[in-house]
Design a protein around this motif. Structure first.
Motif, short mmCIF file in Angstrom:
data_model
loop_
_atom_site.label_atom_id
_atom_site.label_comp_id
_atom_site.label_asym_id
_atom_site.label_seq_id
_atom_site.Cartn_x
_atom_site.Cartn_y
_atom_site.Cartn_z
N ASP A 184 0.81 -1.17 -0.01
CA ASP A 184 0.08 0.07 -0.20
C ASP A 184 0.86 1.25 -0.10
N GLY A 185 1.74 1.21 0.89
CA GLY A 185 2.73 2.40 0.75
C GLY A 185 3.74 2.53 -0.27
N ALA A 186 3.97 1.48 -1.03
CA ALA A 186 4.44 1.59 -2.17
C ALA A 186 3.97 2.22 -3.23
N TYR A 187 2.41 1.96 -3.37
CA TYR A 187 1.72 2.56 -4.57
C TYR A 187 1.54 4.16 -4.16
N VAL A 188 1.55 4.44 -2.80
CA VAL A 188 1.39 5.97 -2.62
C VAL A 188 2.61 6.43 -3.17
N ASP A 189 3.69 6.15 -3.16
CA ASP A 189 5.14 6.59 -3.51
C ASP A 189 5.30 6.58 -4.96
N ILE A 190 4.86 5.52 -5.67
CA ILE A 190 4.54 5.46 -7.21
C ILE A 190 3.66 6.60 -7.67
N GLY A 191 2.57 6.75 -7.07
CA GLY A 191 1.76 7.87 -7.52
C GLY A 191 2.52 9.22 -7.25
N LYS A 192 3.12 9.40 -6.46
CA LYS A 192 3.81 10.70 -6.25
C LYS A 192 4.95 10.73 -7.32
N GLY A 193 5.80 9.73 -7.52
CA GLY A 193 6.57 9.85 -8.65
C GLY A 193 6.07 10.13 -9.80
N LEU A 194 5.09 9.58 -10.24
CA LEU A 194 4.46 9.55 -11.55
C LEU A 194 4.06 10.80 -12.01
N HIS A 195 3.93 11.84 -11.16
CA HIS A 195 3.64 13.31 -11.22
C HIS A 195 4.80 13.91 -12.08
N TYR A 196 6.15 13.53 -11.71
CA TYR A 196 7.08 14.17 -12.50
C TYR A 196 7.29 13.78 -14.12
N ILE A 197 6.90 12.33 -14.12
CA ILE A 197 6.81 11.94 -15.48
C ILE A 197 5.88 12.76 -16.32
N GLU A 198 4.66 12.89 -15.64
CA GLU A 198 3.65 13.47 -16.45
C GLU A 198 3.83 14.96 -16.67
N ASP A 199 4.74 15.65 -15.89
CA ASP A 199 5.17 16.83 -16.41
C ASP A 199 6.30 16.95 -17.31
N LEU A 200 7.25 15.95 -17.04
CA LEU A 200 8.32 16.01 -18.15
C LEU A 200 7.84 15.90 -19.57
N GLY A 201 6.62 14.93 -19.49
CA GLY A 201 6.01 14.93 -21.15
C GLY A 201 5.50 16.06 -21.38
N CYS A 202 5.36 17.14 -21.03
CA CYS A 202 5.19 18.57 -21.34
C CYS A 202 6.26 19.31 -21.72
N PRO A 203 6.46 19.55 -22.91
CA PRO A 203 7.58 20.45 -23.40
C PRO A 203 7.89 21.54 -22.46
N PHE A 204 7.06 22.29 -21.88
CA PHE A 204 7.22 23.48 -21.45
C PHE A 204 8.18 23.18 -19.86
N HIS A 205 8.21 21.98 -19.55
CA HIS A 205 8.76 21.62 -18.42
C HIS A 205 10.25 21.47 -18.71
N THR A 206 10.52 21.63 -19.84
CA THR A 206 12.12 21.43 -20.33
C THR A 206 12.75 22.71 -20.89
N SER A 207 12.29 23.71 -20.37
CA SER A 207 12.75 25.02 -21.01
C SER A 207 12.29 26.37 -19.64
N VAL A 208 13.39 27.09 -19.36
CA VAL A 208 13.16 28.22 -18.54
C VAL A 208 12.36 29.30 -19.09
N LEU A 209 12.79 29.76 -20.38
CA LEU A 209 12.16 30.84 -20.98
C LEU A 209 11.43 30.57 -22.34
N ASN A 210 11.77 29.85 -22.75
CA ASN A 210 11.47 29.81 -24.24
C ASN A 210 9.94 29.10 -24.20
N GLY A 211 9.05 29.94 -24.67
CA GLY A 211 7.62 29.64 -24.75
C GLY A 211 6.61 29.62 -23.44
N GLN A 212 7.38 30.18 -22.60
CA GLN A 212 6.58 30.05 -21.30
C GLN A 212 5.27 30.75 -21.26
N ALA A 213 5.52 31.75 -21.94
CA ALA A 213 4.08 32.77 -22.32
C ALA A 213 3.05 31.66 -22.65
#
Length: 317
Positions: free
Chosen positions: A81-110
């Motif tokens: 049960d505790g393992a799946y809690v941490d998997i859920g927390k970790g998947l957030h970073y995958i889902e964000d890194l799949g968005c190109p705007f999380h791979t740049s500081v300035l380019n396209g942030q608007a």
């Protein structure tokens, strides 16, 4: 997205699927609780072509890895049960890194918020890209996360070009191109999400890890074992066997209580297949919450054809 990833994998229980969904937003809701020492805020990026901001950027992959490691540690302590809690927390970073705007500081942030709002508005056309039937086998969560960020970064410039075009949302060709690009990103993210769940929940038999494989010889019985592993009310026990005549084979799946010296067995293959080459089997094990030890037993009953147990593993739901 994490819920769909669990559904695609089949072996994750409904309870743990709900857990993944409940904790997939944890990182956004706990910006003041970064998982890594030295971080100022809980950040979810991996920046290319710009230096980033020390203490803020380029920690998404390491944060994902932190939670994957935490989850695996809990799994090895039988705390599924505790393992799946941490998997859920970790998947957030995958889902964000799949968005190109999380791979740049300035380019396209608007366009960052506008793009995410557009994705939400077009979700009915995009969501089916998440239903995939294959996924990445991950050896290093941080490296895999960086790869996903690199992949999504390749789409950033074109997304920005489209969104910089006046009235692009009223131009069918540009809208369709954006749908195609985004569906591609969602598909890659889905396969990485599934791979991260697999990384934590898979137990490979030491007999078939790496270069190891168990020989199957004529008129002999071969074995592979998985011992001292976590368990759940739903699991998949899987094997892959290379053999030039699978009709020669009888295969039993065995399990035992830790206090028992003997295995209880069920036959899962009985000379079917005739002269077909190679065999992949997955057995759904329901109701084995207290079983930590498994055995695969393979007998080659005839002469002339031989092979190997290439894989024997358990997926804990």
């Amino acid at each position: 997205m994490s819920i769909i990833a669990a559904d695609c994998l089949n072996f994750v229980t409904d309870e743990h699927t709900t857990t993944l969904g409940d904790y997939s937003g944890w990182a956004d809701l706990n910006r003041d609780r970064p998982p890594l020492s030295g971080l100022i805020l809980n950040r979810h990026s991996w920046v290319f072509d710009e230096p980033g901001v020390p203490g803020f950027d380029n920690y998404g992959p390491d944060s994902c890895e932190y939670f994957e490691f935490q989850a695996r540690t809990k799994m090895n302590q039988y705390d599924v049960d505790g393992a799946y809690v941490d998997i859920g927390k970790g998947l957030h970073y995958i889902e964000d890194l799949g968005c190109p705007f999380h791979t740049s500081v300035l380019n396209g942030q608007a366009h960052h918020l506008a793009y995410e709002e557009w994705v939400s508005s077009y979700w009915s056309e995009l969501e089916s890209a998440l239903w995939v039937d294959r996924y990445y086998r991950i050896e290093d969560p941080s490296d895999a996360s960086e790869y996903l960020a690199w992949y999504s970064h390749q789409k950033l410039a074109r997304i920005c070009d489209i969104m910089n075009t006046p009235n692009w949302e009223s131009t069918p060709a540009l809208t369709q191109e954006m749908v195609t690009i985004t569906r591609d990103l969602l598909r890659e993210t889905a396969m990485m999400n599934m791979g991260m769940i697999d990384y934590v929940t898979r137990y490979n038999s030491p007999n078939t890890i790496g270069e190891n494989r168990v020989a199957i010889s004529d008129y002999t019985t071969s074995y592979a074992y998985i011992d001292n592993i976590a368990c759940s009310e739903n699991m998949y026990l899987c094997t892959y066997i290379t053999h030039t005549y699978i009709g020669d084979l009888e295969i039993w799946l065995g399990w035992k209580d830790e206090s028992s010296p003997t295995y209880t067995e069920t036959k899962i293959w009985d000379h079917q297949g005739d002269g077909t080459d190679n065999l992949a089997l997955c057995i759904n094990a329901v109701g084995f919450q207290n079983i930590h030890d498994w055995r695969l037993r393979v007998t080659d009953s005839y002469g002339g054809d031989q092979g190997y147990i290439e894989e024997f593993y358990d997926l804990v739901g």
